[in-house]
Design a protein around this motif. Structure first.
Motif, PDB file in Angstrom:
ATOM      1  N   GLU A 179       4.213  -4.331   6.498  1.00 42.48           N
ATOM      2  CA  GLU A 179       4.067  -5.485   7.390  1.00 42.48           C
ATOM      3  C   GLU A 179       3.795  -5.054   8.830  1.00 42.48           C
ATOM      4  O   GLU A 179       2.950  -5.640   9.512  1.00 42.48           O
ATOM      5  CB  GLU A 179       5.323  -6.355   7.339  1.00 42.48           C
ATOM      6  CG  GLU A 179       5.470  -7.119   6.043  1.00 42.48           C
ATOM      7  CD  GLU A 179       6.795  -7.867   5.944  1.00 42.48           C
ATOM      8  OE1 GLU A 179       7.635  -7.753   6.863  1.00 42.48           O
ATOM      9  OE2 GLU A 179       6.988  -8.564   4.927  1.00 42.48           O
ATOM     10  N   ALA A 180       4.479  -4.012   9.286  1.00 47.62           N
ATOM     11  CA  ALA A 180       4.266  -3.519  10.648  1.00 47.62           C
ATOM     12  C   ALA A 180       2.855  -2.977  10.814  1.00 47.62           C
ATOM     13  O   ALA A 180       2.228  -3.161  11.861  1.00 47.62           O
ATOM     14  CB  ALA A 180       5.296  -2.445  10.992  1.00 47.62           C
ATOM     15  N   SER A 181       2.316  -2.318   9.784  1.00 48.80           N
ATOM     16  CA  SER A 181       0.970  -1.761   9.883  1.00 48.80           C
ATOM     17  C   SER A 181      -0.089  -2.858   9.984  1.00 48.80           C
ATOM     18  O   SER A 181      -1.139  -2.649  10.573  1.00 48.80           O
ATOM     19  CB  SER A 181       0.671  -0.846   8.691  1.00 48.80           C
ATOM     20  OG  SER A 181       0.491  -1.592   7.502  1.00 48.80           O
ATOM     21  N   GLU A 182       0.192  -4.031   9.436  1.00 53.78           N
ATOM     22  CA  GLU A 182      -0.754  -5.150   9.529  1.00 53.78           C
ATOM     23  C   GLU A 182      -0.841  -5.678  10.964  1.00 53.78           C
ATOM     24  O   GLU A 182      -1.887  -6.181  11.381  1.00 53.78           O
ATOM     25  CB  GLU A 182      -0.317  -6.292   8.609  1.00 53.78           C
ATOM     26  CG  GLU A 182      -0.491  -5.996   7.143  1.00 53.78           C
ATOM     27  CD  GLU A 182      -0.068  -7.183   6.309  1.00 53.78           C
ATOM     28  OE1 GLU A 182      -0.818  -8.170   6.274  1.00 53.78           O
ATOM     29  OE2 GLU A 182       1.019  -7.111   5.701  1.00 53.78           O
ATOM     30  N   ARG A 183       0.249  -5.568  11.719  1.00 54.07           N
ATOM     31  CA  ARG A 183       0.301  -6.124  13.066  1.00 54.07           C
ATOM     32  C   ARG A 183      -0.151  -5.137  14.147  1.00 54.07           C
ATOM     33  O   ARG A 183      -0.321  -5.510  15.288  1.00 54.07           O
ATOM     34  CB  ARG A 183       1.722  -6.589  13.388  1.00 54.07           C
ATOM     35  CG  ARG A 183       2.208  -7.737  12.509  1.00 54.07           C
ATOM     36  CD  ARG A 183       3.548  -8.258  12.984  1.00 54.07           C
ATOM     37  NE  ARG A 183       4.594  -7.255  12.974  1.00 54.07           N
ATOM     38  CZ  ARG A 183       5.423  -7.021  11.951  1.00 54.07           C
ATOM     39  NH1 ARG A 183       5.299  -7.722  10.848  1.00 54.07           N
ATOM     40  NH2 ARG A 183       6.360  -6.108  12.038  1.00 54.07           N
ATOM     41  N   PRO A 209      -4.122   1.948  10.452  1.00 52.62           N
ATOM     42  CA  PRO A 209      -4.522   1.598   9.086  1.00 52.62           C
ATOM     43  C   PRO A 209      -3.418   0.792   8.398  1.00 52.62           C
ATOM     44  O   PRO A 209      -2.238   1.084   8.562  1.00 52.62           O
ATOM     45  CB  PRO A 209      -4.699   2.955   8.401  1.00 52.62           C
ATOM     46  CG  PRO A 209      -4.873   3.934   9.505  1.00 52.62           C
ATOM     47  CD  PRO A 209      -4.110   3.381  10.670  1.00 52.62           C
ATOM     48  N   THR A 210      -3.813  -0.231   7.647  1.00 53.03           N
ATOM     49  CA  THR A 210      -2.839  -1.024   6.901  1.00 53.03           C
ATOM     50  C   THR A 210      -2.287  -0.173   5.762  1.00 53.03           C
ATOM     51  O   THR A 210      -3.041   0.470   5.038  1.00 53.03           O
ATOM     52  CB  THR A 210      -3.481  -2.307   6.352  1.00 53.03           C
ATOM     53  OG1 THR A 210      -4.046  -3.025   7.442  1.00 53.03           O
ATOM     54  CG2 THR A 210      -2.461  -3.179   5.648  1.00 53.03           C
ATOM     55  N   LEU A 257      -2.827  -6.659 -11.897  1.00 47.97           N
ATOM     56  CA  LEU A 257      -4.157  -6.422 -11.358  1.00 47.97           C
ATOM     57  C   LEU A 257      -4.907  -7.747 -11.426  1.00 47.97           C
ATOM     58  O   LEU A 257      -4.973  -8.370 -12.489  1.00 47.97           O
ATOM     59  CB  LEU A 257      -4.889  -5.357 -12.177  1.00 47.97           C
ATOM     60  CG  LEU A 257      -6.306  -5.023 -11.731  1.00 47.97           C
ATOM     61  CD1 LEU A 257      -6.286  -4.318 -10.375  1.00 47.97           C
ATOM     62  CD2 LEU A 257      -6.990  -4.159 -12.771  1.00 47.97           C
ATOM     63  N   LEU A 258      -5.432  -8.176 -10.286  1.00 47.39           N
ATOM     64  CA  LEU A 258      -6.072  -9.484 -10.199  1.00 47.39           C
ATOM     65  C   LEU A 258      -7.581  -9.353 -10.074  1.00 47.39           C
ATOM     66  O   LEU A 258      -8.092  -8.394  -9.484  1.00 47.39           O
ATOM     67  CB  LEU A 258      -5.542 -10.251  -8.980  1.00 47.39           C
ATOM     68  CG  LEU A 258      -4.030 -10.401  -8.855  1.00 47.39           C
ATOM     69  CD1 LEU A 258      -3.674 -11.094  -7.554  1.00 47.39           C
ATOM     70  CD2 LEU A 258      -3.466 -11.161 -10.040  1.00 47.39           C
ATOM     71  N   SER A 315     -12.484   3.580  -6.695  1.00 51.52           N
ATOM     72  CA  SER A 315     -13.549   2.963  -5.905  1.00 51.52           C
ATOM     73  C   SER A 315     -13.809   1.518  -6.323  1.00 51.52           C
ATOM     74  O   SER A 315     -14.438   0.765  -5.593  1.00 51.52           O
ATOM     75  CB  SER A 315     -14.846   3.773  -6.043  1.00 51.52           C
ATOM     76  OG  SER A 315     -15.235   3.833  -7.409  1.00 51.52           O
ATOM     77  N   SER A 316     -13.284   1.124  -7.488  1.00 45.72           N
ATOM     78  CA  SER A 316     -13.450  -0.248  -7.976  1.00 45.72           C
ATOM     79  C   SER A 316     -12.260  -1.132  -7.635  1.00 45.72           C
ATOM     80  O   SER A 316     -12.176  -2.265  -8.097  1.00 45.72           O
ATOM     81  CB  SER A 316     -13.632  -0.248  -9.492  1.00 45.72           C
ATOM     82  OG  SER A 316     -14.736   0.529  -9.861  1.00 45.72           O
ATOM     83  N   VAL A 317     -11.331  -0.599  -6.840  1.00 48.54           N
ATOM     84  CA  VAL A 317     -10.076  -1.301  -6.552  1.00 48.54           C
ATOM     85  C   VAL A 317     -10.022  -1.674  -5.081  1.00 48.54           C
ATOM     86  O   VAL A 317     -10.464  -0.928  -4.215  1.00 48.54           O
ATOM     87  CB  VAL A 317      -8.874  -0.394  -6.907  1.00 48.54           C
ATOM     88  CG1 VAL A 317      -7.567  -1.020  -6.473  1.00 48.54           C
ATOM     89  CG2 VAL A 317      -8.858  -0.089  -8.387  1.00 48.54           C
ATOM     90  N   SER A 318      -9.492  -2.842  -4.812  1.00 48.82           N
ATOM     91  CA  SER A 318      -9.235  -3.286  -3.448  1.00 48.82           C
ATOM     92  C   SER A 318      -7.736  -3.568  -3.354  1.00 48.82           C
ATOM     93  O   SER A 318      -7.183  -4.290  -4.185  1.00 48.82           O
ATOM     94  CB  SER A 318     -10.038  -4.557  -3.156  1.00 48.82           C
ATOM     95  OG  SER A 318      -9.662  -5.106  -1.933  1.00 48.82           O
ATOM     96  N   VAL A 319      -7.095  -2.967  -2.350  1.00 47.74           N
ATOM     97  CA  VAL A 319      -5.647  -3.107  -2.212  1.00 47.74           C
ATOM     98  C   VAL A 319      -5.334  -3.850  -0.926  1.00 47.74           C
ATOM     99  O   VAL A 319      -5.860  -3.538   0.133  1.00 47.74           O
ATOM    100  CB  VAL A 319      -4.961  -1.730  -2.203  1.00 47.74           C
ATOM    101  CG1 VAL A 319      -3.460  -1.881  -2.020  1.00 47.74           C
ATOM    102  CG2 VAL A 319      -5.263  -0.972  -3.479  1.00 47.74           C
ATOM    103  N   GLU A 320      -4.486  -4.846  -1.047  1.00 41.91           N
ATOM    104  CA  GLU A 320      -3.932  -5.548   0.103  1.00 41.91           C
ATOM    105  C   GLU A 320      -2.425  -5.348   0.042  1.00 41.91           C
ATOM    106  O   GLU A 320      -1.897  -4.961  -0.999  1.00 41.91           O
ATOM    107  CB  GLU A 320      -4.316  -7.026   0.063  1.00 41.91           C
ATOM    108  CG  GLU A 320      -5.806  -7.240   0.232  1.00 41.91           C
ATOM    109  CD  GLU A 320      -6.208  -8.702   0.210  1.00 41.91           C
ATOM    110  OE1 GLU A 320      -5.315  -9.579   0.216  1.00 41.91           O
ATOM    111  OE2 GLU A 320      -7.416  -8.966   0.168  1.00 41.91           O
ATOM    112  N   PRO A 321      -1.713  -5.616   1.130  1.00 41.95           N
ATOM    113  CA  PRO A 321      -0.275  -5.329   1.124  1.00 41.95           C
ATOM    114  C   PRO A 321       0.498  -5.954  -0.035  1.00 41.95           C
ATOM    115  O   PRO A 321       1.496  -5.405  -0.471  1.00 41.95           O
ATOM    116  CB  PRO A 321       0.194  -5.892   2.469  1.00 41.95           C
ATOM    117  CG  PRO A 321      -0.995  -5.794   3.338  1.00 41.95           C
ATOM    118  CD  PRO A 321      -2.172  -6.075   2.447  1.00 41.95           C
ATOM    119  N   ASP A 322       0.041  -7.074  -0.560  1.00 40.75           N
ATOM    120  CA  ASP A 322       0.823  -7.738  -1.614  1.00 40.75           C
ATOM    121  C   ASP A 322       0.085  -7.892  -2.937  1.00 40.75           C
ATOM    122  O   ASP A 322       0.568  -8.574  -3.835  1.00 40.75           O
ATOM    123  CB  ASP A 322       1.287  -9.110  -1.123  1.00 40.75           C
ATOM    124  CG  ASP A 322       0.107  -9.997  -0.725  1.00 40.75           C
ATOM    125  OD1 ASP A 322      -1.014  -9.479  -0.571  1.00 40.75           O
ATOM    126  OD2 ASP A 322       0.313 -11.217  -0.579  1.00 40.75           O
TER     127      ASP A 322
END
Length: 196
Positions: A89-93, A97-98, A110-111, A156-163
């Motif tokens: 969360e701190a890295s997002e603010r 880098p997140t 996996l969505l 390389s086919s994956v996208s990661v977000e904090p949640d």
């Protein structure tokens, strides 16, 4: 007391076994050990009232083991998870880098880009030299790991977000992995390059 313990002990033990075997998260596993402790206390009481010293001694030992499980999952692991969440969360603010906790790469749904669950991450394989993740191992189908099919999804086919972890790749188009023989490196087929 004997009658009550004879009901509580097996019910608590069964529920706790289901909670810990499900492996659905730190908190559920920790509370599973709390329920195991209740079961062991009931078994100890039942053993004491029915004159079964072996049952008493066995469950006194299990109470100690279960209390270690409570500490490990509701104490230590919960603090580590909270620390990782706080850092993400701190890295997002900040102008940095997140971040995301690498431990989230196992057991996370996996969505697809539309938000549909297409599998669950089982593990990740990373290079020793630089820590770059080569691929995720994704499980599809089955229940609780039984009957699931494993696939190697290139990082390389994956996208990661904090949640969340997402992909545009059709998991059903990937070759199934042999559960006991994962590849050292992945080929790049046209389906993977196209992201379909």
């Amino acid at each position: 007391m004997e009658q009550l313990a004879s009901w509580i002990a097996p019910i608590a033990t069964t529920i706790a076994a289901c909670m810990t075997a499900a492996n659905v998260g730190t908190r559920v596993t920790g509370w599973g050990f709390v329920v195991f402790t209740i079961g062991s206390l009931a078994w100890t009481g039942y053993g004491a009232t029915t004159g079964q010293p072996n049952l008493v001694w066995q469950n006194l030992f299990l109470i100690a083991v279960n209390l270690v499980g409570v500490w490990r999952w509701l104490g230590r692991r919960a603090r580590l998870d909270e620390g990782a969440r706080t850092a993400a969360e701190a890295s997002e603010r900040q102008q940095a880098p997140t971040l995301f906790p690498v431990s989230a790469l196992t057991g996370t749904p996996l969505l697809s880009r539309t938000g549909e669950t297409v599998g669950a991450t089982v593990d990740a394989m990373a290079r020793c030299r630089d820590g770059h993740i080569e691929y995720l191992v994704v499980g599809t189908g089955g229940v609780g790991g039984l009957g699931e099919t494993l696939h190697a999804l290139p990082w390389s086919s994956v996208s990661v977000e904090p949640d969340r972890i997402m992909t545009e790749t059709r998991i059903d188009r990937l070759e199934p992995l042999d559960p006991s023989r994962w590849p050292a490196r992945l080929g790049r087929g046209p389906d993977l390059e196209a992201g379909i």
